[in-house]
Design an enzyme around this catalytic site. Structure first.
Site, PDB file in Angstrom:
ATOM      1  N   GLY A  27       0.811  -1.214   0.000  1.00 16.23           N
ATOM      2  CA  GLY A  27       0.000   0.000   0.000  1.00 16.23           C
ATOM      3  C   GLY A  27       0.840   1.257   0.000  1.00 16.23           C
ATOM      4  CB  ALA A  28       4.256   1.831  -0.912  1.00 17.37           C
ATOM      5  CB  THR A  30      -1.843   6.891  -1.249  1.00 19.63           C
ATOM      6  OG1 THR A  30      -2.442   8.045  -0.677  1.00 19.63           O
ATOM      7  CG2 THR A  30      -2.453   5.678  -0.581  1.00 19.63           C
ATOM      8  CB  ILE A  32       2.176   6.692   6.503  1.00 19.93           C
ATOM      9  CG1 ILE A  32       1.351   5.431   6.682  1.00 19.93           C
ATOM     10  CG2 ILE A  32       1.517   7.840   7.247  1.00 19.93           C
ATOM     11  CD1 ILE A  32       1.184   5.014   8.147  1.00 19.93           C
ATOM     12  N   GLY A  33       2.596   5.103   3.555  1.00 18.58           N
ATOM     13  CA  GLY A  33       3.335   4.086   2.804  1.00 18.58           C
ATOM     14  C   GLY A  33       4.252   4.721   1.779  1.00 18.58           C
ATOM     15  CB  SER A 156      -4.367   1.796  14.633  1.00 25.12           C
ATOM     16  OG  SER A 156      -5.179   2.800  15.223  1.00 25.12           O
ATOM     17  CE1 TYR A 181      -8.191   0.382  10.714  1.00 22.49           C
ATOM     18  CE2 TYR A 181      -8.503   1.580  12.766  1.00 22.49           C
ATOM     19  CZ  TYR A 181      -7.750   1.316  11.644  1.00 22.49           C
ATOM     20  OH  TYR A 181      -6.553   1.970  11.455  1.00 22.49           O
TER      21      TYR A 181
END
Length: 298
Positions: A27-28, A30, A32-33, A156, A181
């Site tokens: 997931g890089a 967008t 923080i990735g 998180s 989540y």
């Protein structure tokens, strides 16, 4: 007090170079990735962006190369909501990459409406936990051969409101998007703890972390009142560059070399919930995950 200490803690930085290392970041394309990818590229690493949307990923690759001056950046298709895609991705990495020193399990979905993955898992536990669990399993031999190596999983602080419902992990009996989540983020921490035990003595270390309250695309599923609250809180939130710092810290900080299995926040060790330290629960979740994915991982 803790808040004040954080306020006056000097921001972390490190000149560590990563020449001759390879990193995979999920997931890089967008948020923080992408910021993590830019930082690792600037340090000289070869960076592979593992992304679902190849158009966005290719645009991100261009941006990362321009920003870092390192053209050893590429993207590959990975859909964490589909075990077939995960297996194809891992097969290609195992075949084409002589080493893998950093696996950064960064991708995630957040408080989305109820949905299922291609394999029939509830979307949040499926992508955030099971997808990364399977990916790590399929790459672990290559990672071990590349030691010293690190596996960093973005969790998180929401994990502290979560519990693992072993009887109904896919939330089929009742679905609350916030609880689902939180469950998936607690699973990230338990996975990291279990993995650390299994990797003792291999030179591979593992870390989970809270990036901070970061302004990202993940908020798109929040309700109007939640969006309103976030707008008010915006001055106290982090941008993507700030949000990526703890991931980068876990990936490169030399003093963490002998640490494994811990949880971090604001570039320092942090306290996770009691459930996050429950080794019996961690073991049960590990066994259930293997069963759901039809794999054997002792």
């Amino acid at each position: 007090m803790q808040g004040l200490r954080k306020l006056f803690r000097p921001s972390w930085s490190s000149a560590v170079k990563l020449d001759d290392t390879t990193a995979v970041i999920t997931g890089a394309n967008t948020g923080i990735g992408k910021e993590t990818a830019i930082d690792l590229s600037k340090r000289g690493a070869k960076v592979i962006l593992a992304c679902r949307d190849m158009e966005k990923a290719q645009a991100a690759v261009k941006e990362i190369i321009e920003s870092s001056g390192n053209d050893n950046v590429c993207c590959m298709k990975l859909d964490l909501s589909d075990s077939k895609s995960i297996r194809e991705f891992a097969e290609a990495i195992n075949k084409n990459e002589p080493k893998l020193n950093l696996l950064i399990n960064n991708a995630g979905v957040m408080v989305c409406p109820y949905g299922k993955t291609a394999d029939g898992f509830e979307m949040q536990i499926g992508v955030n936990h099971l997808g990364h669990f399977l990916l790590t399993y399929l790459l672990i031999d290559l990672i071990k051969r590349s030691a010293p190596a690190r596996i960093v999983t973005v969790s998180s602080m929401a994990h502290s409101w979560g519990s693992i419902n072993l009887e109904d992990i896919n939330s089929e009996k009742s679905y609350n998007k916030n609880k689902a989540y939180a469950q998936s983020k607690l699973a990230n921490i338990l996975f990291t703890r279990s993995l650390a035990k299994r990797l003792e003595g291999t030179g591979v270390t593992t870390y989970s972390l809270h990036p901070g309250v970061v302004q990202t695309d993940l908020w798109r599923h929040l309700s109007s009142p939640e969006q309103f609250f976030i707008k008010i809180a915006k001055p106290f939130t982090k941008n993507s560059v700030q949000g990526a710092q703890t991931t980068i810290y876990c990936a490169v900080e030399p003093s963490l070399e002998k640490e494994s299995g811990g949880y971090y926040s604001d570039c320092a060790p942090a306290n996770c919930s009691a459930a996050g330290k429950d080794d019996e629960l961690a073991q049960k979740l590990w066994e259930l995950s293997c069963q759901m994915l039809s794999i054997t991982w002792e």
